[in-house]
Enzyme design. Sequence first.
Site, PDB file in Angstrom:
ATOM      1  CG  MET A   1      -1.989  -1.114   1.164  1.00  0.00           C
ATOM      2  SD  MET A   1      -3.016  -1.198   2.657  1.00  0.00           S
ATOM      3  CE  MET A   1      -1.882  -2.019   3.808  1.00  0.00           C
TER       4      MET A   1
ATOM      5  CB  CYS B   1      -2.000   0.421  -8.772  1.00  0.00           C
ATOM      6  SG  CYS B   1      -2.147   2.120  -8.168  1.00  0.00           S
TER       7      CYS B   1
ATOM      8  N   GLY C   1     -11.122  -6.090   0.618  1.00  0.00           N
ATOM      9  CA  GLY C   1     -12.223  -5.999   1.568  1.00  0.00           C
ATOM     10  C   GLY C   1     -12.188  -6.982   2.718  1.00  0.00           C
TER      11      GLY C   1
ATOM     12  N   GLY D   1      -5.369  -5.865   3.356  1.00  0.00           N
ATOM     13  CA  GLY D   1      -4.832  -4.531   3.157  1.00  0.00           C
ATOM     14  C   GLY D   1      -5.128  -3.591   4.302  1.00  0.00           C
TER      15      GLY D   1
END
Length: 335
Positions: free
Chosen positions: A18, A100, A213, A234
């Site tokens: 990230m 991305c 998610g 994430g």
Amino acid sequence: MEHKLLIKKASRLSVAPMMDWTDRHCRMLHRQLSKETLLYTEMVTAPALVRGGALHLLDHAAEERPLALQLGGSEPEELAEAAALGWQAGYCEINLNVGCPSDKVQSGCFGAVLMKDPDLVARCTAAMISASPAEVTVKCRIGVDEDDPADVLPRFLETVAASGIRRFAVHARKAWLKGLSPKENRDIPPLDYPLVVAMKRRYPELHISVNGGIASLEQAEAFLAEGLDGVMIGRAAYHEPAAILAAADRRIYGAAGPDSSAEDAARAMIPYIAAHVDAGGRAHSVTRHMLGLFAGRPGARAWRRHLSTAAARPGAGAEIVEEALALIPGALAAE
């Protein structure tokens, strides 16, 4: 080959790469909570390494391993050179970003836009494999824009797998490259977990991790029970690191225990912060990643507030962590 077996085992659970979040300070914190979970760097662009000579972007500590490098790019020769640099820097896995959705990534012709050209992705990964002994992997979406994921994802996996790729991390959302911001791309396109599970059943020879998610260790265990090879978490791992990672070694990898704790992780970071400050760094660079360490527990708000404000003090050092720990009921008694 041994390093590939080790990294494959670690990939049962991983923390997603990230931007602006999974830097070396964040990874060091996560490593205090789990010794087994696979960690990823932020995306590093191949041009920055090859043309820009920004080899400092590969810096990491041995204690962060098992650790994978994520690369962004779309030029096979350049990605090959970047992969070789990553291997030389000590990374046992090199991951290609095909997920991305940001405008910046699109303009550079890499990230999720590459899902429109699986043949190019295959050329990139073949070049990376030939240039480095590291395990080369791909992180992708289930499709982009008006694509039908049930049609494009199998073709993408087959085409890229033919280059020698055996491990994919699949973000179970389409990426909308037109009309949605990167932030909206994290929430608006619907998740399609069943499609990812179906891909594992269709291609049992591939190692497939699901991403997108996933907010709890319980969810991760459920996906593994369904037959997926790995789970990549994430934002939840960043905002609630102890909730995701403290029990991971026991529950995901079968370690004997005991589980780690937020308190122990916080204390383990104190000498790290002190060394960082002594070297001229700012405490805030590290403590900003620790704000969610006590999420959901009494005193969590006071912990966050103190770290946020105290880190701004001139000359702030590792002592601010001890001060913040004193605001967590029972934390000092756990020493």
